[in-house]
Scaffold this motif. Structure first.
Motif, PDB file in Angstrom:
ATOM      1  N   LEU A 133       0.829  -1.210   0.000  1.00 43.42           N
ATOM      2  CA  LEU A 133       0.000   0.000   0.000  1.00 43.42           C
ATOM      3  C   LEU A 133       0.865   1.262   0.000  1.00 43.42           C
ATOM      4  N   PHE A 134       1.955   1.228   0.768  1.00 42.02           N
ATOM      5  CA  PHE A 134       2.850   2.392   0.819  1.00 42.02           C
ATOM      6  C   PHE A 134       3.422   2.716  -0.561  1.00 42.02           C
ATOM      7  N   PHE A 135       3.977   1.706  -1.223  1.00 47.76           N
ATOM      8  CA  PHE A 135       4.646   1.967  -2.497  1.00 47.76           C
ATOM      9  C   PHE A 135       3.634   2.222  -3.624  1.00 47.76           C
ATOM     10  N   THR A 136       2.425   1.644  -3.508  1.00 52.00           N
ATOM     11  CA  THR A 136       1.363   1.986  -4.457  1.00 52.00           C
ATOM     12  C   THR A 136       1.006   3.458  -4.317  1.00 52.00           C
ATOM     13  N   GLY A 137       0.845   3.902  -3.079  1.00 57.12           N
ATOM     14  CA  GLY A 137       0.549   5.310  -2.830  1.00 57.12           C
ATOM     15  C   GLY A 137       1.660   6.228  -3.310  1.00 57.12           C
ATOM     16  N   PHE A 138       2.898   5.814  -3.074  1.00 60.19           N
ATOM     17  CA  PHE A 138       4.048   6.622  -3.497  1.00 60.19           C
ATOM     18  C   PHE A 138       4.057   6.807  -5.016  1.00 60.19           C
ATOM     19  N   HIS A 139       3.903   5.715  -5.753  1.00 59.74           N
ATOM     20  CA  HIS A 139       3.927   5.821  -7.224  1.00 59.74           C
ATOM     21  C   HIS A 139       2.679   6.526  -7.772  1.00 59.74           C
TER      22      HIS A 139
ATOM     23  N   PRO B 190       1.599   4.884  15.073  1.00 56.02           N
ATOM     24  CA  PRO B 190       2.808   4.406  15.766  1.00 56.02           C
ATOM     25  C   PRO B 190       3.202   2.966  15.416  1.00 56.02           C
ATOM     26  N   ALA B 191       2.237   2.119  15.095  1.00 56.71           N
ATOM     27  CA  ALA B 191       2.554   0.725  14.766  1.00 56.71           C
ATOM     28  C   ALA B 191       3.337   0.626  13.455  1.00 56.71           C
ATOM     29  N   PHE B 192       3.203   1.618  12.570  1.00 58.49           N
ATOM     30  CA  PHE B 192       3.889   1.584  11.284  1.00 58.49           C
ATOM     31  C   PHE B 192       5.255   2.276  11.318  1.00 58.49           C
ATOM     32  N   ARG B 193       5.560   2.982  12.386  1.00 60.53           N
ATOM     33  CA  ARG B 193       6.809   3.755  12.438  1.00 60.53           C
ATOM     34  C   ARG B 193       8.076   2.911  12.297  1.00 60.53           C
ATOM     35  N   PRO B 194       8.116   1.678  12.816  1.00 61.48           N
ATOM     36  CA  PRO B 194       9.337   0.884  12.592  1.00 61.48           C
ATOM     37  C   PRO B 194       9.597   0.560  11.113  1.00 61.48           C
ATOM     38  N   SER B 195       8.590   0.689  10.274  1.00 62.30           N
ATOM     39  CA  SER B 195       8.746   0.396   8.848  1.00 62.30           C
ATOM     40  C   SER B 195       9.321   1.578   8.063  1.00 62.30           C
ATOM     41  N   ILE B 196       9.435   2.742   8.673  1.00 61.30           N
ATOM     42  CA  ILE B 196       9.876   3.934   7.957  1.00 61.30           C
ATOM     43  C   ILE B 196      11.269   3.778   7.345  1.00 61.30           C
ATOM     44  N   PRO B 197      12.270   3.226   8.051  1.00 67.66           N
ATOM     45  CA  PRO B 197      13.589   3.081   7.399  1.00 67.66           C
ATOM     46  C   PRO B 197      13.547   2.191   6.155  1.00 67.66           C
ATOM     47  N   TYR B 198      12.777   1.111   6.214  1.00 66.13           N
ATOM     48  CA  TYR B 198      12.666   0.235   5.053  1.00 66.13           C
ATOM     49  C   TYR B 198      11.943   0.947   3.905  1.00 66.13           C
ATOM     50  N   ALA B 199      10.914   1.726   4.250  1.00 70.67           N
ATOM     51  CA  ALA B 199      10.180   2.473   3.229  1.00 70.67           C
ATOM     52  C   ALA B 199      11.081   3.529   2.589  1.00 70.67           C
ATOM     53  N   ALA B 200      11.892   4.185   3.420  1.00 69.50           N
ATOM     54  CA  ALA B 200      12.831   5.177   2.881  1.00 69.50           C
ATOM     55  C   ALA B 200      13.845   4.503   1.957  1.00 69.50           C
ATOM     56  N   MET B 201      14.229   3.260   2.289  1.00 72.05           N
ATOM     57  CA  MET B 201      15.147   2.526   1.421  1.00 72.05           C
ATOM     58  C   MET B 201      14.483   2.209   0.083  1.00 72.05           C
TER      59      MET B 201
ATOM     60  N   ALA C 159       6.372  13.216  -3.137  1.00 71.53           N
ATOM     61  CA  ALA C 159       5.636  11.958  -2.943  1.00 71.53           C
ATOM     62  C   ALA C 159       6.246  11.149  -1.795  1.00 71.53           C
ATOM     63  N   GLY C 160       7.570  11.176  -1.666  1.00 66.24           N
ATOM     64  CA  GLY C 160       8.227  10.464  -0.566  1.00 66.24           C
ATOM     65  C   GLY C 160       7.878  11.059   0.783  1.00 66.24           C
ATOM     66  N   ALA C 161       7.891  12.385   0.874  1.00 68.25           N
ATOM     67  CA  ALA C 161       7.560  13.033   2.141  1.00 68.25           C
ATOM     68  C   ALA C 161       6.121  12.739   2.558  1.00 68.25           C
ATOM     69  N   ILE C 162       5.200  12.814   1.606  1.00 65.27           N
ATOM     70  CA  ILE C 162       3.792  12.538   1.928  1.00 65.27           C
ATOM     71  C   ILE C 162       3.607  11.074   2.311  1.00 65.27           C
ATOM     72  N   SER C 163       4.233  10.165   1.578  1.00 69.10           N
ATOM     73  CA  SER C 163       4.080   8.733   1.864  1.00 69.10           C
ATOM     74  C   SER C 163       4.706   8.353   3.193  1.00 69.10           C
ATOM     75  N   LEU C 164       5.907   8.863   3.459  1.00 69.77           N
ATOM     76  CA  LEU C 164       6.545   8.574   4.749  1.00 69.77           C
ATOM     77  C   LEU C 164       5.779   9.217   5.896  1.00 69.77           C
ATOM     78  N   GLY C 165       5.214  10.404   5.640  1.00 68.09           N
ATOM     79  CA  GLY C 165       4.390  11.043   6.667  1.00 68.09           C
ATOM     80  C   GLY C 165       3.157  10.219   6.990  1.00 68.09           C
ATOM     81  N   ALA C 166       2.588   9.582   5.972  1.00 67.14           N
ATOM     82  CA  ALA C 166       1.421   8.723   6.208  1.00 67.14           C
ATOM     83  C   ALA C 166       1.797   7.516   7.063  1.00 67.14           C
ATOM     84  N   LEU C 167       2.991   6.979   6.868  1.00 62.83           N
ATOM     85  CA  LEU C 167       3.441   5.863   7.716  1.00 62.83           C
ATOM     86  C   LEU C 167       3.707   6.327   9.140  1.00 62.83           C
ATOM     87  N   ALA C 168       4.207   7.544   9.301  1.00 60.16           N
ATOM     88  CA  ALA C 168       4.565   8.048  10.630  1.00 60.16           C
ATOM     89  C   ALA C 168       3.348   8.375  11.474  1.00 60.16           C
TER      90      ALA C 168
END
Length: 195
Positions: A130-136, A169-180, A157-166
């Motif tokens: 869902l994250f990468f679908t939203g990003f693209h 709180p349950a999704f915050r550990p995924s932020i480094p992988y999403a940024a990668m 698009a990256g800032a908005i998508s990462l902000g949506a993950l942040a």
């Protein structure tokens, strides 16, 4: 127009639509009449096309690229596929690490361990898909709205998508992988542009 003039009368008569052909009277004179009307239509159509192209050039300088549902779908499908595969791999590795470190899971049955691995893999695959679908999708939306350039598209698009993950709180550990994932997409853009 030149093509129609260079055609033989047989070829010209074959290009006349059946709905325009009269069945009675002098058919040769009528064929020429229909041929002339088709020529006029082609000239008018080419003039309209020329006007449309000129107005498109003007609108393209103000707006982004023309919207296409197929392109939107391709971008969303690409993001979803890549995000889901990447998320499944990360989820499986993370679940394996957690299962080997957790004392309760070490003592659990193999069926419970496999269920835990499957749940972790599925959860991570869904989040990243869902994250990468939203990003693209956001990248394509920015390209259609303003076409600011690929660097700006990725940044916004990256800032908005990462902000949506942040937000959750349950999704915050995924932020480094999403940024990668975003960084890998950026490297692909750079490689594509250097060719």
């Amino acid at each position: 127009i030149i093509i129609l003039c260079a055609m033989s009368s047989w070829d010209r008569s074959r290009s006349i639509p059946w709905s325009l052909i009269r069945q009675d009277g002098d058919s040769d004179a009528y064929k020429e009449e229909v041929f002339r009307s088709l020529q006029k239509e082609m000239i008018e159509t080419s003039d309209e096309d020329e006007t449309t192209k000129n107005s498109d050039r003007t609108s393209k300088s103000i707006k982004g690229v023309p919207y296409s549902t197929g392109e939107l779908f391709k971008n969303a499908a690409f993001g979803g596929t890549l995000g889901t595969i990447t998320g499944a791999v990360f989820g499986f590795m993370d679940s394996m690490r957690t299962a080997s470190e957790n004392e309760v899971l070490k003592k659990a049955s193999n069926q419970a361990k496999s269920r835990y691995l499957l749940e972790g893999t599925t959860r991570s695959a869904t989040i990243f898909g869902l994250f990468f679908t939203g990003f693209h999708t956001l990248k394509y939306g920015l390209r259609v709205a303003a076409n600011p350039g690929e660097v700006t598209e990725v940044g916004v698009a990256g800032a908005i998508s990462l902000g949506a993950l942040a937000v959750k709180p349950a999704f915050r550990p995924s932020i480094p992988y999403a940024a990668m994932l975003i960084a890998m997409d950026s490297v692909q853009i750079v490689w594509r542009n250097t060719d």
